[in-house]
Structures are given as C-alpha cells and as structure tokens.
Design a protein around this motif. Structure first.
Motif, PDB file in Angstrom:
ATOM      1  N   CYS A   5     -12.391 -11.250 -66.283  1.00  0.00           N
ATOM      2  CA  CYS A   5     -12.352 -12.559 -65.634  1.00  0.00           C
ATOM      3  C   CYS A   5     -11.493 -13.485 -66.494  1.00  0.00           C
ATOM      4  O   CYS A   5     -11.749 -13.640 -67.693  1.00  0.00           O
ATOM      5  N   TYR A  12     -15.455  -6.425 -66.088  1.00  0.00           N
ATOM      6  CA  TYR A  12     -16.022  -5.534 -65.075  1.00  0.00           C
ATOM      7  C   TYR A  12     -15.646  -4.113 -65.453  1.00  0.00           C
ATOM      8  O   TYR A  12     -14.471  -3.768 -65.540  1.00  0.00           O
ATOM      9  N   PHE A  29     -12.845  -1.223 -59.045  1.00  0.00           N
ATOM     10  CA  PHE A  29     -12.709  -2.663 -58.784  1.00  0.00           C
ATOM     11  C   PHE A  29     -12.133  -2.923 -57.392  1.00  0.00           C
ATOM     12  O   PHE A  29     -12.543  -3.840 -56.698  1.00  0.00           O
ATOM     13  N   ASP A  34     -14.958  -8.087 -51.345  1.00  0.00           N
ATOM     14  CA  ASP A  34     -14.233  -9.331 -51.614  1.00  0.00           C
ATOM     15  C   ASP A  34     -15.176 -10.507 -51.802  1.00  0.00           C
ATOM     16  O   ASP A  34     -14.804 -11.512 -52.408  1.00  0.00           O
ATOM     17  N   LYS A  45     -12.831 -12.483 -57.081  1.00  0.00           N
ATOM     18  CA  LYS A  45     -12.071 -11.303 -57.530  1.00  0.00           C
ATOM     19  C   LYS A  45     -10.637 -11.639 -57.889  1.00  0.00           C
ATOM     20  O   LYS A  45     -10.044 -11.015 -58.759  1.00  0.00           O
TER      21      LYS A  45
END
Length: 53
Positions: A5, A12, A29, A34, A45
């Motif tokens: 992020c 992630y 991912f 979404d 995302k």
C-alpha cells in the motif's frame, strides 16, 4: 508477487491472503475483489504497487 500500500506500507502477501476480510490464502492480488480495501488504512487496490520479494 507481494503488493505494498503506497499510503501506509501494508504488504499484501498472496500466500497469506486477508482471511479476516474475505480473501483466502493463495489468492493472487489480481484476483482480489475490486471492493477489497487495505485492512490497515482503507486504501483501494489502485493504491497498491508490486514489490520485489
């Protein structure tokens, strides 16, 4: 590949997923819905970038 992020630094990891938020371990991912958001800061995302392991 892991994704970070850009707002808070959360990573992630597809091997771990995010089971607390409905993403099973082993979910790439690209296959995360979404509607999923960063569990730490709520970013979407689109605010994630790939990182080298």
């Amino acid at each position: 590949m892991k994704y970070r992020c850009t707002l808070c630094g959360y990573i992630y990891d597809p091997a771990k997923g995010d089971p607390d938020n409905g993403v099973e371990p082993g979910t790439a991912f690209e296959d995360v819905p979404d509607s999923w958001v960063c569990p730490d800061c709520g970013a979407g995302k689109e605010d994630f970038e790939p990182v080298d392991d």
